[in-house]
Scaffold this motif. Structure first.
Motif, PDB file in Angstrom:
ATOM      1  N   SER A  37      42.225  50.863  41.730  1.00 32.59           N
ATOM      2  CA  SER A  37      41.602  49.712  41.919  1.00 32.59           C
ATOM      3  C   SER A  37      40.852  49.156  40.828  1.00 32.59           C
ATOM      4  CB  SER A  37      41.131  49.454  43.241  1.00 32.59           C
ATOM      5  OG  SER A  37      41.684  49.810  44.280  1.00 32.59           O
ATOM      6  N   SER A  38      39.990  49.814  40.344  1.00 31.03           N
ATOM      7  CA  SER A  38      39.065  49.282  39.100  1.00 31.03           C
ATOM      8  C   SER A  38      40.092  49.319  37.869  1.00 31.03           C
ATOM      9  CB  SER A  38      37.946  50.298  38.970  1.00 31.03           C
ATOM     10  OG  SER A  38      37.179  50.587  40.035  1.00 31.03           O
ATOM     11  N   GLY A  40      43.121  48.274  37.804  1.00 28.22           N
ATOM     12  CA  GLY A  40      43.976  47.219  38.201  1.00 28.22           C
ATOM     13  C   GLY A  40      43.069  45.861  37.962  1.00 28.22           C
ATOM     14  N   TRP A  41      42.022  45.862  38.464  1.00 29.05           N
ATOM     15  CA  TRP A  41      41.016  44.720  38.384  1.00 29.05           C
ATOM     16  C   TRP A  41      40.617  44.570  36.840  1.00 29.05           C
ATOM     17  CZ3 TRP A  41      35.691  44.295  37.052  1.00 29.05           C
ATOM     18  CH2 TRP A  41      35.335  43.168  37.260  1.00 29.05           C
ATOM     19  N   LEU A  42      40.426  45.441  36.206  1.00 28.61           N
ATOM     20  CA  LEU A  42      40.284  45.350  34.867  1.00 28.61           C
ATOM     21  C   LEU A  42      41.317  45.070  33.922  1.00 28.61           C
ATOM     22  CD1 LEU A  42      37.869  48.634  33.991  1.00 28.61           C
ATOM     23  CD2 LEU A  42      37.085  45.933  33.891  1.00 28.61           C
ATOM     24  N   PHE A  44      44.718  44.160  35.043  1.00 25.70           N
ATOM     25  CA  PHE A  44      45.864  43.064  35.406  1.00 25.70           C
ATOM     26  C   PHE A  44      45.593  41.842  34.939  1.00 25.70           C
ATOM     27  CE2 PHE A  44      47.816  40.456  38.350  1.00 25.70           C
ATOM     28  CZ  PHE A  44      48.955  40.942  38.362  1.00 25.70           C
ATOM     29  N   ARG A  45      46.657  40.913  34.305  1.00 24.45           N
ATOM     30  CA  ARG A  45      46.566  39.707  34.033  1.00 24.45           C
ATOM     31  C   ARG A  45      47.878  38.948  34.790  1.00 24.45           C
ATOM     32  NH1 ARG A  45      42.212  40.912  33.117  1.00 24.45           N
ATOM     33  NH2 ARG A  45      41.224  41.131  31.190  1.00 24.45           N
ATOM     34  N   ASP A  46      47.439  37.711  35.146  1.00 21.70           N
ATOM     35  CA  ASP A  46      48.388  37.070  36.013  1.00 21.70           C
ATOM     36  C   ASP A  46      49.886  36.768  35.107  1.00 21.70           C
ATOM     37  OD1 ASP A  46      47.347  37.114  38.316  1.00 21.70           O
ATOM     38  OD2 ASP A  46      46.166  35.096  38.167  1.00 21.70           O
TER      39      ASP A  46
END
Length: 132
Positions: A37-38, A40-42, A44-46
């Motif tokens: 999750s960390s 992905g949060w760091l 991931f870009r839309d």
């Protein structure tokens, strides 16, 4: 990385002794869940545009001035109708279709492994093949 694989059984056995197998399993799930999750949060870009990038390796966008329109990008290639009229398209399509058809026909009838076992029996029998 090899050291991590080598030390993991020891670490798991110690964790099982301390927490039990259910506690170890839940702890590992939490570590993986929080870690992924960390990441992905760091990372991931839309969209690539959010990072100032363009799709398909196009150069980065220069900041647009207020009221300035983006220039159109030239798209090259063939339409579907044009591609269907080329020899290259049909040659590749035929090659792929034949490959999968022949592979599936051979695997479905057991011919792939059967041929290998017959040739191995011939080699081991010492007959030298048919007609000898």
């Amino acid at each position: 990385m090899a050291f991590g694989f080598a030390i993991a059984p020891y670490g798991f056995s110690q964790a099982i002794a301390l927490l039990g197998w259910r506690g170890t399993w839940l702890t590992l799930a939490a570590i993986v869940g929080i870690g992924m999750s960390s990441l992905g949060w760091l990372l991931f870009r839309d969209s690539p545009e959010a990072c100032g990038l363009r799709m398909d390796g196009d150069p980065p966008l220069a900041p647009l001035q207020p009221g300035q329109a983006e220039t159109a990008v030239e798209i090259w290639g063939l339409t579907r109708r044009q591609a269907l009229k080329t020899l290259a398209f049909w040659a590749v399509t035929l090659a792929v279709a034949l490959h999968f058809y022949l592979y599936d026909a051979g695997a479905g009838n057991g011919n792939c492994s059967d041929r290998q076992s017959r040739s191995a029996r011939h080699a081991n029998s010492g007959s030298g093949g048919p007609g000898h």
